[in-house]
Design an enzyme around this catalytic site. Structure first.
Site, PDB file in Angstrom:
ATOM      1  N   ASN A 231       0.878  -0.966  -0.108  1.00  0.00           N
ATOM      2  CA  ASN A 231      -0.231  -0.164   0.114  1.00  0.00           C
ATOM      3  C   ASN A 231       0.946   1.202  -0.007  1.00  0.00           C
ATOM      4  O   ASN A 231       2.278   1.193  -0.295  1.00  0.00           O
ATOM      5  CB  ASN A 231      -0.891   0.016   1.193  1.00  0.00           C
ATOM      6  CG  ASN A 231      -0.427  -0.201   2.566  1.00  0.00           C
ATOM      7  OD1 ASN A 231       0.868   0.295   2.630  1.00  0.00           O
ATOM      8  ND2 ASN A 231      -1.019  -0.361   3.582  1.00  0.00           N
ATOM      9  N   GLN A 277      -8.802  -5.460 -12.166  1.00  0.00           N
ATOM     10  CA  GLN A 277      -7.797  -4.417 -11.391  1.00  0.00           C
ATOM     11  C   GLN A 277      -8.605  -3.700 -10.676  1.00  0.00           C
ATOM     12  O   GLN A 277      -8.110  -3.194  -9.519  1.00  0.00           O
ATOM     13  CB  GLN A 277      -7.053  -3.563 -12.590  1.00  0.00           C
ATOM     14  CG  GLN A 277      -6.111  -4.214 -13.426  1.00  0.00           C
ATOM     15  CD  GLN A 277      -5.033  -4.775 -12.569  1.00  0.00           C
ATOM     16  OE1 GLN A 277      -4.499  -3.980 -11.764  1.00  0.00           O
ATOM     17  NE2 GLN A 277      -4.616  -6.223 -12.526  1.00  0.00           N
ATOM     18  N   HIS A 280      -8.477  -4.542  -6.600  1.00  0.00           N
ATOM     19  CA  HIS A 280      -7.385  -4.762  -5.981  1.00  0.00           C
ATOM     20  C   HIS A 280      -7.484  -3.667  -4.906  1.00  0.00           C
ATOM     21  O   HIS A 280      -6.967  -4.068  -3.722  1.00  0.00           O
ATOM     22  CB  HIS A 280      -6.056  -4.236  -7.137  1.00  0.00           C
ATOM     23  CG  HIS A 280      -5.335  -5.343  -7.422  1.00  0.00           C
ATOM     24  ND1 HIS A 280      -4.552  -6.210  -6.688  1.00  0.00           N
ATOM     25  CD2 HIS A 280      -5.281  -5.623  -8.730  1.00  0.00           C
ATOM     26  CE1 HIS A 280      -3.914  -7.160  -7.537  1.00  0.00           C
ATOM     27  NE2 HIS A 280      -4.546  -6.922  -8.759  1.00  0.00           N
ATOM     28  N   GLU A 344       0.724   0.223 -16.029  1.00  0.00           N
ATOM     29  CA  GLU A 344       1.306  -1.107 -15.542  1.00  0.00           C
ATOM     30  C   GLU A 344       1.009  -2.398 -16.482  1.00  0.00           C
ATOM     31  O   GLU A 344       1.938  -3.246 -16.723  1.00  0.00           O
ATOM     32  CB  GLU A 344       0.840  -1.407 -14.109  1.00  0.00           C
ATOM     33  CG  GLU A 344       1.186  -2.576 -13.359  1.00  0.00           C
ATOM     34  CD  GLU A 344       0.527  -2.847 -12.093  1.00  0.00           C
ATOM     35  OE1 GLU A 344       1.167  -3.647 -11.297  1.00  0.00           O
ATOM     36  OE2 GLU A 344      -0.443  -2.330 -11.738  1.00  0.00           O
ATOM     37  N   HIS A 345      -0.510  -2.399 -16.795  1.00  0.00           N
ATOM     38  CA  HIS A 345      -0.825  -3.761 -17.633  1.00  0.00           C
ATOM     39  C   HIS A 345      -1.626  -2.967 -18.767  1.00  0.00           C
ATOM     40  O   HIS A 345      -2.371  -2.062 -18.599  1.00  0.00           O
ATOM     41  CB  HIS A 345      -1.944  -4.511 -16.768  1.00  0.00           C
ATOM     42  CG  HIS A 345      -1.339  -5.045 -15.686  1.00  0.00           C
ATOM     43  ND1 HIS A 345      -1.738  -4.546 -14.108  1.00  0.00           N
ATOM     44  CD2 HIS A 345      -0.627  -5.974 -15.103  1.00  0.00           C
ATOM     45  CE1 HIS A 345      -1.059  -5.186 -13.432  1.00  0.00           C
ATOM     46  NE2 HIS A 345      -0.601  -6.164 -13.811  1.00  0.00           N
ATOM     47  N   ASP A 378      -0.923 -12.337 -14.220  1.00  0.00           N
ATOM     48  CA  ASP A 378      -0.697 -12.504 -12.861  1.00  0.00           C
ATOM     49  C   ASP A 378      -0.536 -13.672 -12.000  1.00  0.00           C
ATOM     50  O   ASP A 378       0.126 -13.562 -11.135  1.00  0.00           O
ATOM     51  CB  ASP A 378      -2.115 -11.829 -12.065  1.00  0.00           C
ATOM     52  CG  ASP A 378      -2.206 -10.438 -11.833  1.00  0.00           C
ATOM     53  OD1 ASP A 378      -0.988  -9.822 -12.074  1.00  0.00           O
ATOM     54  OD2 ASP A 378      -3.155  -9.720 -11.380  1.00  0.00           O
ATOM     55  N   GLU A 432      41.654  16.653 -19.283  1.00  0.00           N
ATOM     56  CA  GLU A 432      40.718  16.972 -18.240  1.00  0.00           C
ATOM     57  C   GLU A 432      41.441  17.521 -16.935  1.00  0.00           C
ATOM     58  O   GLU A 432      40.872  17.487 -15.851  1.00  0.00           O
ATOM     59  CB  GLU A 432      40.020  15.659 -17.873  1.00  0.00           C
ATOM     60  CG  GLU A 432      39.056  15.417 -18.924  1.00  0.00           C
ATOM     61  CD  GLU A 432      38.173  13.993 -18.495  1.00  0.00           C
ATOM     62  OE1 GLU A 432      37.031  13.997 -19.512  1.00  0.00           O
ATOM     63  OE2 GLU A 432      38.354  13.450 -17.717  1.00  0.00           O
ATOM     64  N   HIS A 437      45.933  10.519 -13.127  1.00  0.00           N
ATOM     65  CA  HIS A 437      45.637   9.534 -14.294  1.00  0.00           C
ATOM     66  C   HIS A 437      46.402   9.284 -15.435  1.00  0.00           C
ATOM     67  O   HIS A 437      46.715   8.460 -16.022  1.00  0.00           O
ATOM     68  CB  HIS A 437      43.991   9.872 -14.956  1.00  0.00           C
ATOM     69  CG  HIS A 437      42.845   9.874 -14.178  1.00  0.00           C
ATOM     70  ND1 HIS A 437      42.695  10.407 -12.683  1.00  0.00           N
ATOM     71  CD2 HIS A 437      41.829   8.963 -14.063  1.00  0.00           C
ATOM     72  CE1 HIS A 437      41.591  10.017 -12.283  1.00  0.00           C
ATOM     73  NE2 HIS A 437      40.903   9.178 -13.018  1.00  0.00           N
TER      74      HIS A 437
END
Length: 450
Positions: A231, A277, A280, A344-345, A378, A432, A437
């Site tokens: 949640n 859905q 849910h 989402e779907h 699912d 640079e 380096h």
């Protein structure tokens, strides 16, 4: 084939009305309405975030004692121990029907089969003479799985999260889920966990479970990455702990689906998909995009009829008030609006679903044709149902085998490699202003007489 009615579009007036179930209905919306259409329900999370932060801080400082306190407060159960015992696992086996066990084994086999196709194969590449580069896939050693256990105990999510973790080779798979008021975990969750190879299971839900896995307690191990839905409180907790303490699978929120239909679609199927859905939770959202006004009304009527038969009809009815039915002029526009929504779907139930599938760029998981209901994904088709919501599909993918691995890169240079790239490295480093380096490479060039 998609029919382009754009030349006829001028005959229609863009409008927004409210349907008989409280859903918003848009007919031929202009593009400037799309931002409104793709909006999700907004919640004031300022107080929520403060509450979550307080619980997390308590769990971090007080461990098991804090988790037990919040279990009593939120799940109304007094726990003397957080760990699920082997005796409880064995008891669960007796409480789950043979029919459900068979379904769990079938789903697990399909999920395992699909995710095994994602195994990484390393390739060594010589990028320049004497310079070899490659990747190695390494499993995350400790992962935590959060499984909701409130109004709908999601034992299917156990299979979705633990199966790829096991394939990847994660050494420790920790699962947290809230118990009931008798201190028992839903038996199907325990059976699914045993099938999928979970290492240890703990009775902890909500924010306290996320905190326990993020920080570690006397009973619950600290993990390196947390997976799983939940949640608004669980999602906020995952996002907060991800700032400093642990990785998470993705930012996500309430579940959602978008269904695209045309005049040839099955109205009963589409209505059932929307309701699957909607049940849910009240903060979920469903959207219908259709090219047929008659189909829109047929689906609306079917939703009303099927809603009356659902045990969770009160939840679904509230969800429908957040939802939208949209009439557009052709299927190309339908896909464009869906891509803007980034669901989402996504269910494409049109006659030309094969062509439309090629145009999908933003979605968590796509279901093609009238028989591919979202419920298949699912539970048992094999794809993963842990997916990005709330438009996160614009940038995130759902959980897959890679979610449980890290890619470590390797490079090996010999003298020929120094000859191949040494000068370029020195020049770039000096430009640079990173002279140490440059010096590291120049020493090696000097060593071989360059």
């Amino acid at each position: 084939m998609s029919i382009d009615n754009s030349s006829e579009q001028q005959e229609f007036t863009s409008c927004r009305t409210t349907g008989k179930l409280g859903e918003a209905i848009y007919k031929y919306p202009s593009r400037d309405l799309w931002n409104e259409i793709v909006e999700r329900p907004h919640l004031d999370v300022s107080q929520l975030n403060a509450t979550v932060a307080g619980v997390l801080a308590d769990v971090k400082q007080n461990g098991d004692k804090a988790v037990q306190t919040y279990e009593e407060k939120f799940d109304h159960v007094q726990l003397s121990s957080l760990a699920v015992t082997e005796a409880e696992m064995d008891e669960a086996e007796l409480l789950v029907t043979a029919e459900l066990k068979e379904a769990l084994h079938l789903a697990h086999a399909n999920i395992k089969s699909f995710h095994e196709t994602q195994l990484f194969k390393s390739t060594k590449k010589e990028t320049a003479p004497g310079v070899s580069c490659w990747q190695k896939s390494v499993p995350i050693e400790k992962v935590g799985l959060y499984i909701p256990g409130g109004t709908a105990p999601l034992f299917s999510t156990v299979l979705m999260l633990a199966t790829p973790a096991k394939i990847a080779g994660c050494r420790e798979i920790v699962l947290c889920t809230p118990p009931n008021r008798e201190g028992k975990v839903n038996p199907a969750i325990l059976v699914a966990a045993r099938i999928a190879g979970v290492s240890s299971i703990y009775k902890a839900g909500g924010v306290q479970a996320i905190g326990a896995m993020a920080y570690g307690t006397q009973s619950i191990p600290k993990v390196y990455k947390i997976f799983g839905p939940g949640n608004q409180y669980v999602m906020a907790a995952k996002q907060q702990v991800s700032l400093h303490d642990v990785a998470i699978d993705m930012p996500a929120g309430p579940s959602e689906v978008c269904v695209i239909t045309d005049a040839q679609s099955n109205a009963a199927f589409a209505a059932a998909d929307l309701l699957s859905q909607a049940e849910h939770g009240t903060d979920s959202q469903v959207m219908l995009i259709t090219t047929s006004e008659q189909m829109l009304h047929d689906i609306e009527n079917e939703v009303e009829k099927q809603l009356r038969l659902l045990p969770r009809k009160e939840i679904a009815a509230q969800t429908l008030q957040n939802s939208k039915l949209v009439l557009v002029s052709n299927t190309a526009e339908a896909v464009a609006l869906s891509n803007a929504y980034a669901p989402e779907h996504l269910i494409i139930a049109t006659a030309d679903y094969t062509q439309l599938a090629e145009k999908v760029v933003n979605a968590g998981s796509v279901f093609l044709g009238k028989y591919a209901c979202e419920s298949a994904g699912d539970y048992a088709s094999g794809t993963n149902h842990t997916l990005p919501t709330h438009r996160y599909a614009l940038a995130y993918n759902g959980v897959n085998l890679d979610s449980y691995n890290r890619k470590i890169t390797f490079q090996e240079l010999n003298e020929e490699g120094i000859r191949s790239i040494g000068k370029a490295v020195v020049i770039m480093a000096e430009e640079e202003q990173l002279h140490a380096h440059a010096h590291a490479m120049q020493l090696r060039m000097d060593n071989i007489g360059l």
